[in-house]
Design a protein around this motif. Structure first.
Motif, mmCIF file in Angstrom:
data_model
loop_
_atom_site.group_PDB
_atom_site.id
_atom_site.type_symbol
_atom_site.label_atom_id
_atom_site.label_comp_id
_atom_site.label_asym_id
_atom_site.label_seq_id
_atom_site.Cartn_x
_atom_site.Cartn_y
_atom_site.Cartn_z
ATOM 1 N N GLY A 170 -35.144 -12.872 -59.794
ATOM 2 C CA GLY A 170 -35.006 -11.827 -58.787
ATOM 3 C C GLY A 170 -33.644 -11.160 -58.831
ATOM 4 N N SER A 171 -33.228 -10.580 -57.709
ATOM 5 C CA SER A 171 -31.915 -9.929 -57.652
ATOM 6 C C SER A 171 -31.471 -9.805 -56.199
ATOM 7 C CB SER A 171 -31.970 -8.540 -58.293
ATOM 8 O OG SER A 171 -32.951 -7.750 -57.660
ATOM 9 N N LYS A 172 -30.138 -9.791 -56.035
ATOM 10 C CA LYS A 172 -29.563 -9.736 -54.688
ATOM 11 C C LYS A 172 -28.515 -8.645 -54.598
ATOM 12 C CE LYS A 172 -29.808 -14.819 -54.191
ATOM 13 N NZ LYS A 172 -30.604 -15.044 -52.984
ATOM 14 N N LYS A 173 -28.519 -7.950 -53.478
ATOM 15 C CA LYS A 173 -27.454 -6.979 -53.203
ATOM 16 C C LYS A 173 -26.407 -7.683 -52.358
ATOM 17 C CE LYS A 173 -25.151 -3.176 -52.105
ATOM 18 N NZ LYS A 173 -24.536 -2.200 -53.012
ATOM 19 N N TRP A 174 -25.139 -7.541 -52.758
ATOM 20 C CA TRP A 174 -24.025 -8.155 -52.032
ATOM 21 C C TRP A 174 -23.094 -7.076 -51.497
ATOM 22 C CZ3 TRP A 174 -22.727 -13.469 -51.646
ATOM 23 C CH2 TRP A 174 -23.565 -14.337 -52.353
ATOM 24 N N VAL A 175 -22.591 -7.293 -50.264
ATOM 25 C CA VAL A 175 -21.503 -6.477 -49.742
ATOM 26 C C VAL A 175 -20.434 -7.448 -49.241
ATOM 27 C CG1 VAL A 175 -20.817 -4.693 -48.097
ATOM 28 C CG2 VAL A 175 -23.149 -4.712 -48.999
ATOM 29 N N LEU A 176 -19.204 -7.291 -49.744
ATOM 30 C CA LEU A 176 -18.151 -8.248 -49.381
ATOM 31 C C LEU A 176 -16.927 -7.538 -48.809
ATOM 32 C CD1 LEU A 176 -19.154 -9.184 -52.639
ATOM 33 C CD2 LEU A 176 -18.237 -11.241 -51.648
ATOM 34 N N PHE A 177 -16.364 -8.103 -47.742
ATOM 35 C CA PHE A 177 -15.127 -7.605 -47.163
ATOM 36 C C PHE A 177 -14.084 -8.711 -47.220
ATOM 37 C CE2 PHE A 177 -15.897 -3.512 -45.108
ATOM 38 C CZ PHE A 177 -17.287 -3.439 -45.113
ATOM 39 N N PRO A 178 -12.813 -8.361 -47.504
ATOM 40 C CA PRO A 178 -11.772 -9.393 -47.556
ATOM 41 C C PRO A 178 -11.536 -10.024 -46.187
ATOM 42 C CG PRO A 178 -10.842 -7.192 -47.838
ATOM 43 C CD PRO A 178 -12.314 -7.026 -47.815
ATOM 44 N N PRO A 179 -10.877 -11.193 -46.175
ATOM 45 C CA PRO A 179 -10.734 -11.960 -44.939
ATOM 46 C C PRO A 179 -10.123 -11.183 -43.771
ATOM 47 C CG PRO A 179 -10.014 -13.263 -46.797
ATOM 48 C CD PRO A 179 -10.318 -11.919 -47.328
ATOM 49 N N ASP A 180 -9.214 -10.257 -44.065
ATOM 50 C CA ASP A 180 -8.542 -9.571 -42.962
ATOM 51 C C ASP A 180 -9.274 -8.312 -42.504
ATOM 52 O OD1 ASP A 180 -6.052 -7.886 -45.071
ATOM 53 O OD2 ASP A 180 -8.147 -8.423 -45.386
ATOM 54 N N MET A 181 -10.454 -8.068 -43.035
ATOM 55 C CA MET A 181 -11.175 -6.846 -42.649
ATOM 56 C C MET A 181 -12.526 -7.187 -42.054
ATOM 57 S SD MET A 181 -11.020 -3.846 -45.441
ATOM 58 C CE MET A 181 -12.082 -2.717 -44.549
ATOM 59 N N VAL A 182 -12.655 -7.071 -40.747
ATOM 60 C CA VAL A 182 -13.961 -7.335 -40.144
ATOM 61 C C VAL A 182 -14.888 -6.165 -40.470
ATOM 62 C CG1 VAL A 182 -15.192 -7.756 -38.003
ATOM 63 C CG2 VAL A 182 -12.890 -8.657 -38.297
ATOM 64 N N PRO A 183 -16.083 -6.431 -40.982
ATOM 65 C CA PRO A 183 -16.970 -5.332 -41.359
ATOM 66 C C PRO A 183 -17.392 -4.516 -40.137
ATOM 67 C CG PRO A 183 -17.731 -7.429 -42.270
ATOM 68 C CD PRO A 183 -16.649 -7.743 -41.311
ATOM 69 N N PRO A 184 -17.674 -3.230 -40.308
ATOM 70 C CA PRO A 184 -18.181 -2.430 -39.187
ATOM 71 C C PRO A 184 -19.481 -3.027 -38.666
ATOM 72 C CG PRO A 184 -18.407 -1.242 -41.275
ATOM 73 C CD PRO A 184 -17.593 -2.455 -41.566
ATOM 74 N N GLY A 185 -19.614 -3.000 -37.334
ATOM 75 C CA GLY A 185 -20.844 -3.523 -36.745
ATOM 76 C C GLY A 185 -20.843 -5.019 -36.536
ATOM 77 N N VAL A 186 -19.729 -5.658 -36.848
ATOM 78 C CA VAL A 186 -19.654 -7.121 -36.729
ATOM 79 C C VAL A 186 -18.565 -7.461 -35.726
ATOM 80 C CG1 VAL A 186 -19.124 -9.252 -37.981
ATOM 81 C CG2 VAL A 186 -20.441 -7.452 -39.086
ATOM 82 N N PHE A 187 -18.868 -8.353 -34.790
ATOM 83 C CA PHE A 187 -17.910 -8.674 -33.733
ATOM 84 C C PHE A 187 -17.772 -10.185 -33.594
ATOM 85 C CE2 PHE A 187 -17.801 -4.319 -32.596
ATOM 86 C CZ PHE A 187 -19.082 -3.842 -32.821
ATOM 87 N N PRO A 188 -16.765 -10.746 -34.268
ATOM 88 C CA PRO A 188 -16.595 -12.191 -34.135
ATOM 89 C C PRO A 188 -15.940 -12.544 -32.803
ATOM 90 C CG PRO A 188 -14.971 -11.274 -35.662
ATOM 91 C CD PRO A 188 -15.776 -10.134 -35.150
ATOM 92 N N SER A 189 -16.280 -13.708 -32.275
ATOM 93 C CA SER A 189 -15.614 -14.153 -31.049
ATOM 94 C C SER A 189 -14.174 -14.522 -31.403
ATOM 95 C CB SER A 189 -16.347 -15.356 -30.464
ATOM 96 O OG SER A 189 -16.306 -16.437 -31.370
ATOM 97 N N PRO A 190 -13.278 -14.563 -30.403
ATOM 98 C CA PRO A 190 -11.864 -14.834 -30.695
ATOM 99 C C PRO A 190 -11.641 -16.118 -31.493
ATOM 100 C CG PRO A 190 -12.116 -14.143 -28.424
ATOM 101 C CD PRO A 190 -13.495 -14.250 -28.993
ATOM 102 N N ASP A 191 -12.454 -17.162 -31.243
ATOM 103 C CA ASP A 191 -12.218 -18.404 -31.977
ATOM 104 C C ASP A 191 -12.995 -18.453 -33.279
ATOM 105 O OD1 ASP A 191 -14.458 -20.609 -30.069
ATOM 106 O OD2 ASP A 191 -14.802 -18.744 -31.151
ATOM 107 N N GLY A 192 -13.762 -17.411 -33.545
ATOM 108 C CA GLY A 192 -14.502 -17.367 -34.800
ATOM 109 C C GLY A 192 -15.766 -18.188 -34.814
ATOM 110 N N ALA A 193 -16.068 -18.841 -33.693
ATOM 111 C CA ALA A 193 -17.238 -19.720 -33.698
ATOM 112 C C ALA A 193 -18.533 -18.927 -33.664
ATOM 113 C CB ALA A 193 -17.176 -20.672 -32.505
#
Lengths: 520, 145
Positions: A355-378
């Motif tokens: 098969g095949s997979k599409k990947w999208v990767l952002f470096p550790p210091d860049m939160v991707p658009p549309g993503v909201f981590p909690s302050p502790d990252g949990a």
């Protein structure tokens, strides 16, 4: 669920026909769908073409969406809310049919329905057209199946049919004809259907800017990628894997026999899983993700070997007490994982066998658009489905100063995901892959820091002994590889001091900062 | 005169330290959609994540306007919050209170509470009230069947 700005009247569509021709289910095809144009200003939803293809486009955006080859229109005729505002009457049968519940949002109604038993859900669906539509929302039945069928399930066309068949112990194929209701508008329900039936747009898939390497040495990999924590796609590493030749469906079913693998919260046989993955059409298809595949079926373990670049695997010093570290992943088109960072601060490699997979990767210091981590990252809040992220946020990545790393990883290729990187993966076709997480000397100090954190009991994963993992690991390393830890700490200190020094000298030579100037 | 004599003598200052549970708790002023005003202890009000954010964004003493909750529903919610803010509050006591809290509420009132709990982002109340509605619905059918 995040709302989509896309759910408005589509002015390029023709008016939806009131009397619909029934559409027969067609097998998935990869044929190009005809583009769809009309200048009718009162256009609402797409109509069903005779050949069963539908298109949903967006004004002002860069093209049309296409539905999967065998998509039917929403089986109950649900339309998005935007259409209500331009319809001749402002009547929404959703509301009148919900009675006292009509003031609640769609999500709240579904939350309540999610608390009901299968019987009650079935009875409630007969109360009104509105309840009929809500109660036939297949994800409700999916949860009922996952909650009640701990030993697995035999998928029967839809989750509702699967539940009913299981409940009544009946093996008959129950065909749901699906009553169409008129004047029912709901963004949530429409969006859910849309995401289940949308194909990946070519522009979401075609961008491929990852560095690709073939035949590099381990040292090259370590110094050019691992040490700099940069992703890379490695070609040609799987050529001597028996899995590449052997792992077709028949072989896998035969060799796995009655072994049960983790699929969501359940354990099920591979054959039963394939029965599900062949039929399923939903927003978030379940994928098989098992950390003990090689223990359950040793043949699977011998059909692959860790690529040479990743041989350093320091968690191995813990022996049987090591956290989960390797998984087989089997999933249909559309299955995958929305944005997350791998646990325990480890790095990972992911090898596609089929098969095949599409990947999208952002470096550790860049939160991707549309993503909201909690302050502790949990916890991480993000769109319900991967397709939804692409629909609503992929375009936003185009205007970022640093664009994400993207690629399609095909059969025979391996991607290296450095520790801390955000990543999203979606299967573009039925896929089989193996992935491992690992700690090498380049990453050891990071991992120990992570495991030492005060909220380790929530963040650490893959082991039952979260709180003590740090101490256990540190002690095991010190014992098995004496001196390594100290060496690494010294190196890290040196690096820090080097960086401080540079900053000092930089400030001295910077003419803007320095006060002294010659003037003649 | 007596007062001027008193003023000439500087009295030693005395400080009184209140124990924690004697200190008057800060209150937050909430206003419902239909204009009813409520003074709510801070510990209770901040159980609502929405209110917590609104408080952070405004000055002390400002009135927090809750456009989506009417007075009747807000007063119920405040009763709930005050009780749940008590520390410690055992699981058993919580369950008892919750059962009693909903026992006298009509179906439509529980729906209003669900909407309020959702808007105010009070997880526990949302969880309990949705559970209550589901139970009420189940009871109706069991009777009908």
């Amino acid at each position: 669920m995040l709302s989509s700005k896309n759910l408005l009247l589509k002015t390029k569509m023709t008016r939806r026909k009131q009397s619909r021709k029934p559409v027969s289910k067609k097998p998935n095809s990869i044929a190009k769908k005809p583009k769809f144009e009309s200048n009718n200003p009162e256009s609402v939803l797409p109509t069903l073409e005779d050949d069963g293809y539908e298109q949903i486009g967006e004004e002002g955006e860069d093209g049309n969406f296409s539905l999967k080859g065998s998509a039917r229109s929403h089986s109950h005729g649900v339309q998005p809310l935007g259409n209500l505002y331009v319809s001749a009457s402002s009547f929404n049968s959703r509301n009148t049919g919900l009675g006292n519940l009509q003031t609640l949002t769609d999500e709240l109604v579904l939350d309540i329905l999610g608390l009901l038993s299968g019987t009650h859900l079935g009875v409630l669906s007969t109360v009104s057209k509105s309840f009929y539509v809500f109660c036939n929302h297949d994800p409700l039945w999916k949860n009922l199946v996952l909650d009640t069928c701990s030993t697995g399930f035999l998928y029967n066309g839809s989750w509702k049919n699967t539940f009913v068949a299981h409940y009544t112990n009946s093996c008959n194929n129950i065909v749901s004809c699906g009553i169409k209701v008129r004047d029912f508008y709901s963004d949530y329900l429409f969006q859910s259907w849309l995401c289940a039936n949308l194909e990946m747009k070519p522009e979401w898939v075609e961008r491929d800017n990852i560095v690709r390497k073939r035949g590099i040495s381990v040292d090259e990999f370590v110094s050019n990628f691992e040490e700099h924590n940069k992703p890379v796609l490695l070609e040609g590493c799987l050529e001597n894997w028996p899995a590449m030749q052997k792992w077709d469906r028949e072989y896998l079913i035969e060799v796995c026999g009655d072994a049960r693998f983790s699929v969501g919260p359940l354990q099920m046989k591979l054959e039963d899983y394939f029965r599900y993955s062949d039929q399923v059409r939903e927003e978030r298809p379940l994928y098989l993700f098992d950390p003990k595949f090689a223990e359950k079926v040793p043949d699977l373990g011998t059909d692959y070997q860790v690529p040479k670049y990743f041989n350093e695997d320091l968690f191995s010093v813990l022996g049987d007490e090591r956290p989960d570290y390797r998984w087989i992943i089997i999933g249909p088109t559309g299955s995958g994982s929305s944005f997350h960072i791998d646990p325990n601060s480890t790095s990972a490699w992911n090898a596609v066998i089929r098969g095949s997979k599409k990947w999208v990767l952002f470096p550790p210091d860049m939160v991707p658009p549309g993503v909201f981590p909690s302050p502790d990252g949990a916890e991480v809040a993000c769109p319900v489905s991967i397709i939804e992220w692409f629909m609503n946020f992929y375009n936003a990545t185009k205007s970022l100063k640093k664009r994400p790393v993207e690629c399609v990883c095909k059969a025979g290729e391996v991607i290296f995901v450095p520790n801390g990187w955000w990543h999203l993966v979606i299967n573009l076709e039925d896929s089989v892959a193996i992935t491992q997480n690992f700690v090498s000397r380049r990453n050891l100090l990071n991992v120990l820091d992570f495991l030492k954190r005060p909220n380790a009991s929530t963040l650490v994963s893959g082991t039952k002994d979260r709180v003590n993992l740090h101490d256990k690991f540190k002690n095991a390393i010190t014992e098995s590889l004496p001196g390594t830890l100290d060496e690494l700490i010294v190196k890290a200190e040196e690096k820090k001091n080097e960086q401080k020094k540079l900053t000092f000298w930089e400030s001295v030579t910077d003419s803007k900062v320095g006060a002294f100037r010659f003037s003649f | 005169m007596a007062s001027s004599q008193e003023n000439d003598v500087k009295k030693p200052e005395t400080t009184i330290t209140l124990k924690d549970d004697e200190k008057p708790e800060t209150t937050i002023t909430l206003k419902s959609s239909d204009g009813e005003v409520f003074e709510v202890p801070e510990s209770a009000a901040l159980l609502s994540y929405t209110i917590k954010i609104m408080v952070e964004d405004c000055r002390a003493g400002d009135v927090i306007s809750l456009e989506q909750v009417d007075g009747k529903t807000l007063s119920w919610v405040i009763t709930y919050l005050k009780k749940h803010a008590i520390d410690p509050f055992s699981e058993k006591d919580k369950d008892e209170f919750d059962t009693e809290f909903f026992s006298d509420k009509e179906f439509t009132s529980v729906v209003d509470i669900i909407n309020a709990a959702n808007y105010l982002n009070i997880k526990e109340l949302l969880h309990t009230s949705t559970r209550k509605i589901a139970d009420l619905m189940a009871i109706r059918w069991n009777r009908a069947m």
